[in-house]
Every structure is written in C-alpha cells, then in structure tokens.
Scaffold this active site. Structure first.
Site, PDB file in Angstrom:
ATOM      1  N   ASP A 225       0.884  -1.168   0.000  1.00 38.24           N
ATOM      2  CA  ASP A 225       0.000   0.000   0.000  1.00 38.24           C
ATOM      3  C   ASP A 225       0.921   1.217   0.000  1.00 38.24           C
ATOM      4  O   ASP A 225       1.423   1.610   1.047  1.00 38.24           O
ATOM      5  CB  ASP A 225      -0.909  -0.010   1.226  1.00 38.24           C
ATOM      6  CG  ASP A 225      -1.811   1.215   1.278  1.00 38.24           C
ATOM      7  OD1 ASP A 225      -2.297   1.639   0.208  1.00 38.24           O
ATOM      8  OD2 ASP A 225      -2.017   1.763   2.375  1.00 38.24           O
TER       9      ASP A 225
ATOM     10  N   GLU B  36      -2.226  -1.882  -5.083  1.00 37.92           N
ATOM     11  CA  GLU B  36      -3.548  -1.334  -5.377  1.00 37.92           C
ATOM     12  C   GLU B  36      -3.424  -0.201  -6.384  1.00 37.92           C
ATOM     13  O   GLU B  36      -2.505   0.612  -6.304  1.00 37.92           O
ATOM     14  CB  GLU B  36      -4.181  -0.819  -4.082  1.00 37.92           C
ATOM     15  CG  GLU B  36      -5.658  -0.546  -4.198  1.00 37.92           C
ATOM     16  CD  GLU B  36      -6.277  -0.237  -2.842  1.00 37.92           C
ATOM     17  OE1 GLU B  36      -6.895  -1.144  -2.264  1.00 37.92           O
ATOM     18  OE2 GLU B  36      -6.129   0.899  -2.377  1.00 37.92           O
TER      19      GLU B  36
ATOM     20  N   ASP C 284      -2.154   1.156   6.857  1.00 36.42           N
ATOM     21  CA  ASP C 284      -1.413   0.877   5.626  1.00 36.42           C
ATOM     22  C   ASP C 284      -0.957  -0.584   5.564  1.00 36.42           C
ATOM     23  O   ASP C 284      -0.907  -1.181   4.489  1.00 36.42           O
ATOM     24  CB  ASP C 284      -0.186   1.795   5.528  1.00 36.42           C
ATOM     25  CG  ASP C 284      -0.544   3.242   5.792  1.00 36.42           C
ATOM     26  OD1 ASP C 284      -0.831   3.961   4.831  1.00 36.42           O
ATOM     27  OD2 ASP C 284      -0.569   3.634   6.977  1.00 36.42           O
TER      28      ASP C 284
END
Length: 164
Positions: free
Chosen positions: A7, A67, A140
């Site tokens: 992330d 992502e 995160d």
C-alpha cells in the site's frame, strides 16, 4: 505461493508478505516503511525504493501486488501517492517480479465479499483470514495484506479457469 502486497504512500508505505498454499494463508512478515518528513521528495522516494528492494531480497516473493490509485479530489495527494506507487512498481520490476494491480473495489470484494465494504470490515477480515490476534496497524499494513490476499484469490481463480 509467496506474495508481497504493498500500500504505497510517501510518508508511510505498508507492506505484507503472505504464503498462500492449499487454500490457506500464513503471514510471513508485515510492517511499514516510514520516510522522514521535511526531507526532499526525491530523497524520500529513494529511501522507499531502497527499503523495498531490501525486503524483496530478504524474502524473494514470487508475486508483487499493489492497489491501483483511484481518483482523489486532492490533486497534490494523488500526485505524491502516484510517485510512491511508481517507485514501488519499479522496485518490483527491477527485482524481476511480476506486478499485479487491483482496484480498491476488487480488493474489498476479494477480502470482505463486498466491494463497498468499509475499512473496518476489510481490516477485520484480514485479521480473520490470517488468524492474527489483532488487526495489523497502522492501516497501511492491513491494506497491504488485503492486496496480497486479493491477489492470491484472483491469481488462483485465473489459473483454474485457464485449465478448463
């Protein structure tokens, strides 16, 4: 299959490495990379790159999942996250890893079973799927683990469909 999920962020980048075998998950390592505030952006990105490469060398994951960035109303934030994301993808690519990208909707669907699941629901499912005593912190880290779990499901199903 050893998967590294990330992330990305300029201040904090979460990462998680999971082993997926026989429809079971095991946490290998998770944590976050923090860069120093007030340091020039190029130095922060360089530090992020170096840390990621070290983690990749240490664990030698087979796949790297990240992502995709969704549209953000704050353009400045979107740009800085985009830079951090670019550095993470570069670290993986230069380490010879295949990079897989997933939308936030795909991650939530794969982990919580609902594409519009809230952050708390996703974190709870990460904790449950990985049989952890508590939700990984900061957020995160939980998000990075969610991306790795998402990849395991997507990749497994893609391979099964190709065999038919």
């Amino acid at each position: 299959m050893l998967i590294m999920g990330v992330d990305p962020g300029t201040a904090i980048t979460g990462y998680g490495i999971v082993e997926y075998a026989g429809n079971r998950f095991a946490l290998v390592e998770c944590g976050c990379i923090r860069t120093m505030p007030g340091v020039p952006p190029a130095e922060r990105l360089q530090a992020l790159y170096g840390e990621l490469v070290e983690i990749i060398k240490r664990h030698r994951p087979e796949h790297f999942a990240v992502e995709e960035i969704f549209f953000n109303k704050n353009t400045r934030t979107a740009l800085t996250v985009g830079q951090a994301r670019g550095v993470t993808v570069l670290a993986a690519a230069q380490s010879g890893l295949p990079v897989f990208e997933y939308t936030p909707l795909q991650v939530k669907q794969a982990v919580a079973g609902f594409g519009r699941a809230g952050k708390t629901q996703v974190q709870y499912m990460v904790k449950t799927i990985l049989a952890l005593p508590e939700v990984p912190a900061p957020d995160d880290v939980a998000d990075a683990l969610a991306v790795a779990i998402c990849h395991a499901h997507h990749y497994t199903w893609e391979r099964k469909l190709k065999l038919k």
